[in-house]
Write a protein that holds these residues in place. Structure first.
Motif, mmCIF file in Angstrom:
data_model
loop_
_atom_site.group_PDB
_atom_site.id
_atom_site.type_symbol
_atom_site.label_atom_id
_atom_site.label_comp_id
_atom_site.label_asym_id
_atom_site.label_seq_id
_atom_site.Cartn_x
_atom_site.Cartn_y
_atom_site.Cartn_z
ATOM 1 N N PRO A 16 1.243 -2.832 -20.176
ATOM 2 C CA PRO A 16 2.482 -2.729 -19.353
ATOM 3 C C PRO A 16 2.143 -3.179 -17.815
ATOM 4 O O PRO A 16 3.171 -3.548 -17.185
ATOM 5 C CB PRO A 16 2.966 -1.174 -19.447
ATOM 6 N N LEU A 17 0.883 -2.904 -17.239
ATOM 7 C CA LEU A 17 0.697 -3.147 -15.841
ATOM 8 C C LEU A 17 0.311 -4.624 -15.487
ATOM 9 O O LEU A 17 0.913 -5.014 -14.598
ATOM 10 C CB LEU A 17 -0.602 -2.190 -15.386
ATOM 11 N N ALA A 18 -0.478 -5.075 -16.544
ATOM 12 C CA ALA A 18 -0.798 -6.530 -16.265
ATOM 13 C C ALA A 18 0.087 -7.500 -16.336
ATOM 14 O O ALA A 18 0.489 -8.563 -15.996
ATOM 15 C CB ALA A 18 -1.865 -6.983 -17.076
ATOM 16 N N LEU A 38 10.361 -6.031 -3.164
ATOM 17 C CA LEU A 38 10.837 -5.517 -4.524
ATOM 18 C C LEU A 38 9.509 -5.565 -5.422
ATOM 19 O O LEU A 38 8.683 -6.063 -5.558
ATOM 20 C CB LEU A 38 11.498 -6.982 -5.301
ATOM 21 N N HIS A 39 9.480 -4.179 -6.302
ATOM 22 C CA HIS A 39 8.315 -3.739 -6.815
ATOM 23 C C HIS A 39 8.812 -3.203 -8.167
ATOM 24 O O HIS A 39 9.997 -2.581 -8.219
ATOM 25 C CB HIS A 39 7.843 -2.724 -5.986
ATOM 26 N N PRO A 40 8.057 -3.566 -9.334
ATOM 27 C CA PRO A 40 8.536 -3.252 -10.541
ATOM 28 C C PRO A 40 7.999 -1.895 -10.936
ATOM 29 O O PRO A 40 7.080 -1.034 -10.374
ATOM 30 C CB PRO A 40 7.543 -4.114 -11.462
ATOM 31 N N THR A 95 -3.032 -4.630 -1.190
ATOM 32 C CA THR A 95 -4.190 -3.862 -1.946
ATOM 33 C C THR A 95 -3.721 -3.289 -2.964
ATOM 34 O O THR A 95 -4.317 -2.877 -3.945
ATOM 35 C CB THR A 95 -5.100 -3.010 -1.225
ATOM 36 N N ASP A 96 -2.235 -2.758 -2.951
ATOM 37 C CA ASP A 96 -1.836 -1.781 -3.997
ATOM 38 C C ASP A 96 -2.382 -0.343 -4.011
ATOM 39 O O ASP A 96 -2.519 0.559 -4.953
ATOM 40 C CB ASP A 96 -1.836 -2.244 -5.383
ATOM 41 N N HIS A 97 -3.185 -0.104 -2.827
ATOM 42 C CA HIS A 97 -3.985 1.268 -2.796
ATOM 43 C C HIS A 97 -2.532 2.071 -2.898
ATOM 44 O O HIS A 97 -1.677 2.069 -2.394
ATOM 45 C CB HIS A 97 -4.621 1.446 -1.125
ATOM 46 N N PRO A 98 -2.830 3.530 -3.606
ATOM 47 C CA PRO A 98 -3.910 4.007 -4.084
ATOM 48 C C PRO A 98 -4.147 3.713 -5.685
ATOM 49 O O PRO A 98 -4.844 4.260 -6.146
ATOM 50 C CB PRO A 98 -3.833 5.488 -3.743
ATOM 51 N N PHE A 99 -3.352 2.637 -5.997
ATOM 52 C CA PHE A 99 -3.654 2.586 -7.674
ATOM 53 C C PHE A 99 -4.887 1.777 -7.831
ATOM 54 O O PHE A 99 -5.191 0.974 -6.783
ATOM 55 C CB PHE A 99 -2.237 1.566 -8.066
ATOM 56 N N PHE A 100 -5.262 1.622 -8.941
ATOM 57 C CA PHE A 100 -6.691 0.851 -9.413
ATOM 58 C C PHE A 100 -7.900 1.234 -8.472
ATOM 59 O O PHE A 100 -8.312 0.340 -8.121
ATOM 60 C CB PHE A 100 -6.426 -0.776 -9.321
ATOM 61 N N ALA A 124 5.581 5.430 -3.125
ATOM 62 C CA ALA A 124 5.314 4.429 -4.651
ATOM 63 C C ALA A 124 6.143 4.631 -5.665
ATOM 64 O O ALA A 124 7.072 5.660 -5.656
ATOM 65 C CB ALA A 124 3.861 4.720 -5.332
ATOM 66 N N ASN A 125 6.218 3.908 -6.685
ATOM 67 C CA ASN A 125 7.292 4.098 -7.978
ATOM 68 C C ASN A 125 7.155 5.364 -8.656
ATOM 69 O O ASN A 125 5.963 5.904 -8.692
ATOM 70 C CB ASN A 125 7.170 2.985 -8.940
ATOM 71 N N PRO A 126 8.257 5.977 -9.133
ATOM 72 C CA PRO A 126 9.696 5.331 -9.241
ATOM 73 C C PRO A 126 10.474 5.742 -8.001
ATOM 74 O O PRO A 126 11.835 5.817 -8.346
ATOM 75 C CB PRO A 126 10.097 5.828 -10.389
ATOM 76 N N ILE A 158 2.649 11.636 -13.971
ATOM 77 C CA ILE A 158 2.959 10.881 -14.998
ATOM 78 C C ILE A 158 4.236 10.321 -14.883
ATOM 79 O O ILE A 158 5.250 10.963 -14.646
ATOM 80 C CB ILE A 158 2.992 11.812 -16.431
ATOM 81 N N ILE A 159 4.090 8.996 -14.574
ATOM 82 C CA ILE A 159 5.456 8.373 -13.904
ATOM 83 C C ILE A 159 5.740 6.909 -14.681
ATOM 84 O O ILE A 159 6.899 6.869 -14.623
ATOM 85 C CB ILE A 159 4.984 7.810 -12.444
ATOM 86 N N LEU A 160 5.119 6.475 -15.549
ATOM 87 C CA LEU A 160 5.473 5.279 -16.037
ATOM 88 C C LEU A 160 6.129 5.482 -17.461
ATOM 89 O O LEU A 160 5.620 6.394 -18.194
ATOM 90 C CB LEU A 160 4.082 4.263 -16.371
ATOM 91 N N PRO A 161 7.071 4.708 -17.937
ATOM 92 C CA PRO A 161 7.625 5.054 -19.194
ATOM 93 C C PRO A 161 6.703 4.781 -20.188
ATOM 94 O O PRO A 161 6.836 5.519 -21.352
ATOM 95 C CB PRO A 161 8.661 3.773 -19.324
ATOM 96 N N THR A 176 0.896 -1.348 0.087
ATOM 97 C CA THR A 176 -0.033 0.006 -0.088
ATOM 98 C C THR A 176 0.938 1.285 0.060
ATOM 99 O O THR A 176 1.807 1.352 0.900
ATOM 100 C CB THR A 176 -1.023 0.032 1.137
ATOM 101 N N HIS A 177 0.806 2.380 -1.073
ATOM 102 C CA HIS A 177 1.836 3.425 -1.414
ATOM 103 C C HIS A 177 1.085 4.600 -0.695
ATOM 104 O O HIS A 177 0.072 4.796 -0.631
ATOM 105 C CB HIS A 177 1.998 3.032 -2.569
ATOM 106 N N MET A 178 2.310 5.625 -0.744
ATOM 107 C CA MET A 178 1.732 6.904 -0.541
ATOM 108 C C MET A 178 2.795 7.641 -1.182
ATOM 109 O O MET A 178 4.029 7.287 -1.646
ATOM 110 C CB MET A 178 2.254 7.250 0.967
HETATM 111 N N1 URA Z 1 0.820 1.465 -11.153
HETATM 112 C C1 URA Z 1 2.032 1.762 -10.615
HETATM 113 O O1 URA Z 1 2.459 2.623 -11.232
HETATM 114 N N2 URA Z 1 2.322 1.459 -9.565
HETATM 115 C C2 URA Z 1 1.784 0.378 -8.895
HETATM 116 O O2 URA Z 1 2.186 0.086 -7.679
HETATM 117 C C3 URA Z 1 0.376 -0.123 -9.375
HETATM 118 C C4 URA Z 1 0.214 0.476 -10.618
#
Ligand code: URA
Ligand code: ZN
Length: 382
Positions: free
Chosen positions: A222-224, A198-200, A327-332, A101-103, A45-48, A13-15
């Motif tokens: 990319p996510l799934a 470890l988190h992608p 849960t991966d909150h607050p994503f999804f 949360a990432n990155p 806007i965080i994901l490649p 669970t992220h912040m």
């Molecule tokens: N998307 C992200 O960027 N990070 C997560 O942890 C889940 C979904």
């Protein structure tokens, strides 16, 4: 098996705490936070995979509609502690082990990394102090800092009362987690009893999704698929490099039930014993600890897999005492119902545990919270 009553613990669970939000707001390249004309909330806007959409919308300018905005809206779910507690209360989560949360700090310049990490980790500790007994955290490491500063950061977070480990991406010091330069870092973490979560983040190169993905398939591929494969590849590389043997005290909690590792461990094993190079080098002999052994001895898996099919594979691979709910909150967030109400990330993952192990069974109680309480010492809020 752990028997810590029926407490529910969310270990994934992220912040994005306020200071980190400010950092992203000040940036021009991803990761960043940007406002768009006509849109109520700014966007993370965080994901490649989102960089391409950002580029397109920047070119389209005012003509772009809000439906095409890249990234995700910056809602209070990402940075408000009150919102995190509300989410926990709504879903009857007793304890959360929060993480940045990432990155993370992967993009921070060498000279600023150590101080940025220190202030983010202090911020996490003070959030935990506001809610005694309910919050713990995985700290963030300044991976771009000089090694000495990185090792000092490990000593620093180890002293923080609510820190139970560190969250790490797969890039390491820039060359992945099989980089020999990381061995002293892994040893320091092991010595201090700090688990690596470890988190992608980086996924796979965008070409693998094909030319239609950005326009037509949203973030699904990319996510799934990208995220879990990234984790699988990172751990397989560590295994092949002998990291788990070199640092036997290392403990890793893998996001998303280990990516596809439980499903592919057999194939990895087969490829090892049939690889002429490894056999000639004596790396495939009978004394080798197999991937299966490492999964049962040094690896823990979260239960963020949304289906009992994947969850059963994870339990078979690592053991029911090594799975931990998340849960991966607050994503999804829910897109068609009230964000302040129930989230599928809770209900689907809980249903998977109940279907795989039986509602109320010893195994289900362990995965829902008992294991985390034992493994991460969550009774000790002292
Ligand atoms: N998307 C992200 O960027 N990070 C997560 O942890 C889940 C979904
Ligand atoms: Zn996550």
């Amino acid at each position: 098996m752990a028997s810590s009553g029926s407490r529910v613990v969310d270990i994934h669970t992220h912040m994005y705490p306020p200071a980190y939000v400010q950092l992203l707001e000040s940036r021009q390249t991803i990761p960043l936070i940007r406002r768009f004309a006509g849109a109520k909330d700014p966007r993370y806007i965080i994901l490649p995979a989102e960089a391409e959409s950002l580029e397109k919308i920047s070119q389209a300018g005012a003509a772009a509609s809000t439906a095409q905005l890249p990234g995700r809206p910056v809602t209070s779910h990402y940075s408000s502690l009150q919102q995190k507690i509300h989410f926990m209360d709504t879903h009857k989560i007793d304890i959360s082990v929060i993480s940045l949360a990432n990155p993370w700090l992967d993009f921070v310049a060498e000279a600023e990394a150590a101080e940025t990490a220190r202030s983010v980790n202090r911020e996490f500790e003070s959030m935990c102090l506001e809610h005694p007994g309910r919050l713990f955290f995985f700290a963030t490491l300044p991976l771009s800092a000089p090694t000495e500063e990185l090792l000092t950061a490990i000593d620093f977070v180890q002293e923080l009362k609510h820190c139970r480990g560190v969250i790490l991406g797969t890039s390491g010091l820039g060359k992945g987690l099989d980089d020999p330069r990381l061995i002293p870092v892994f040893k320091a973490l092991a010595k201090n009893g700090l688990m690596i979560f470890l988190h992608p983040h980086y996924g796979l190169p965008s070409e693998v999704w094909g030319p239609r993905a950005t326009e037509e398939y949203g973030h699904v591929l990319p996510l799934a698929l990208g995220f879990p494969l990234e984790t699988t590849i990172a751990v397989a590389r560590m295994y092949l490099a002998g990291v788990f043997d070199e640092v036997p005290g290392l403990r890793m909690l893998l996001a998303h039930s280990g990516g596809t590792l439980p499903f592919l461990a057999g194939r990895i094993e087969s490829c090892i014993v049939h690889d002429g190079h490894l056999v000639r080098e004596g790396k495939a002999g009978p004394t080798r600890r197999t991937v299966w052994q490492v999964l049962k001895e040094q690896i823990y898996l979260d239960a963020v897999i949304y289906s009992e099919v994947g969850l059963k594979a994870a339990i078979d691979a690592s053991g029911v005492d090594r799975l931990m709910f998340g849960t991966d909150h607050p994503f999804f967030p829910p897109l068609t119902s009230d964000e302040q109400g129930e989230w599928e990330s809770m209900t689907w993952n809980k249903a998977a545990v109940d279907k795989a192990l039986g509602e109320g069974s010893q195994g289900a109680l362990a995965v829902m919270g008992g294991n985390a309480i034992e493994v991460l010492r969550l009774k000790e809020d002292a």
